[in-house]
Design a protein around this motif. Structure first.
Motif, PDB file in Angstrom:
ATOM      1  N   ASP A 107     178.115  20.129 -20.909  1.00 16.32           N
ATOM      2  CA  ASP A 107     177.158  20.929 -21.660  1.00 16.32           C
ATOM      3  C   ASP A 107     175.847  20.118 -21.654  1.00 16.32           C
ATOM      4  N   HIS A 115     172.019  20.762 -22.791  1.00 16.45           N
ATOM      5  CA  HIS A 115     170.990  21.661 -23.320  1.00 16.45           C
ATOM      6  C   HIS A 115     169.595  21.042 -23.294  1.00 16.45           C
ATOM      7  N   HIS A 150     173.135  19.569 -30.079  1.00 18.36           N
ATOM      8  CA  HIS A 150     174.186  18.794 -29.401  1.00 18.36           C
ATOM      9  C   HIS A 150     173.910  18.741 -27.907  1.00 18.36           C
ATOM     10  N   ASP A 179     172.873  30.504 -23.470  1.00 16.59           N
ATOM     11  CA  ASP A 179     173.962  29.544 -23.613  1.00 16.59           C
ATOM     12  C   ASP A 179     174.950  29.752 -22.472  1.00 16.59           C
TER      13      ASP A 179
HETATM   14 ZN    ZN Z   1     176.586  23.790 -26.254  1.00 14.81          ZN
END
Ligand code: ZN
Ligand code: VGL
Length: 238
Positions: free
Chosen positions: A79, A81, A114, A146
């Protein structure tokens, strides 16, 4: 009544004491050259001390490390971001983490900040031992979209390219492990059968966030999608 209870206890103690064969017969599938292990988001932000810590998240690490040598093909996801990502509550004034809002592509759970690109939280957990991993898929890097799934972003239009990569490498079955069971593991597993892969989730190599029954819902959705849920002890060596 009491006697029966003791009898049962005694029987189970006997069973525990019985010597186990050196290689217990395993009933599950056998990973082969056409199988890939997909290790989802085992990153600092999702384990103990992280900004979106999954309860007991570190417990998946030794299980994943034991599974990895059974696979000729290992793929890792991260992940990743942008700062101010649309999935962060902090990007929506007046909103709090774990609320759901409507974004252009549908409902979105808002999270604490996060896995921001370049942060320690976004790094893979140090104890992860995946020396043979051949590909890292980074997802969630479009500021307004997302991506729980390793195959497709939440707009259901933008492909990550993973299905094509796996197909080009002759992969027909995927085993999904990592964090979190009810979000990125589930979405990855649910998309895999549609993309044409026999799909397994190794349950004890995952841990869940658990938000308003999200784990139970994810298990139902995975089974409906044709995902087989099994335990690491069911996997035979190739
Ligand atoms: Zn995430
Ligand atoms: C995840 C929530 C937000 C996951 C990622 O890896 O399951 N969950 N971003």
């Amino acid at each position: 009544m009491k006697t029966i209870a003791w009898l049962l206890l005694g029987l189970s103690a006997l069973a525990d004491a019985a010597p186990k064969p050196a290689s217990a017969p395993r009933s599950g599938p056998v990973p082969d050259a056409t199988s890939a292990l997909i290790v989802v988001d085992v990153q600092n932000c999702f384990v103990e001390g992280g900004s979106l810590a999954v309860k007991d998240g570190l417990a998946v690490v030794p299980v994943v490390n034991r599974l990895a040598p059974l696979f000729a093909n290992v793929v890792v996801t991260q992940d990743r971001h942008t700062p101010g990502h649309a999935s962060f509550a902090s990007s929506h004034p007046g909103r709090k983490p774990f609320e759901t809002i409507a974004l252009s592509y549908g409902p979105q759970v808002l999270w604490p900040d996060h896995c921001v690109q370049g942060s320690d939280g976004a790094a893979l957990v140090e104890g992860l031992r995946l020396p043979t991993a051949q590909l890292i898929v980074r997802k969630g890097f479009h500021p307004d979209v997302d991506s729980y799934s390793a195959f497709e972003e939440a707009d259901h239009r933008t492909s990550t390219g993973l299905a094509a990569y796996l197909k080009a490498r002759g992969i027909r079955g995927v085993y999904v492990v990592g964090l979190a069971t009810d979000f990125c593991v589930a979405r990855t597993a649910i998309d895999a059968p549609t993309a044409g892969f026999a799909t397994f989730v190794v349950e004890d190599a995952t841990r869940a966030i658990e938000l308003d029954g999200s784990l139970a819902a994810a298990m139902v959705s995975m089974r409906k999608a044709g995902v087989a849920v099994l335990r690491s002890a069911d996997l035979a060596r190739p």
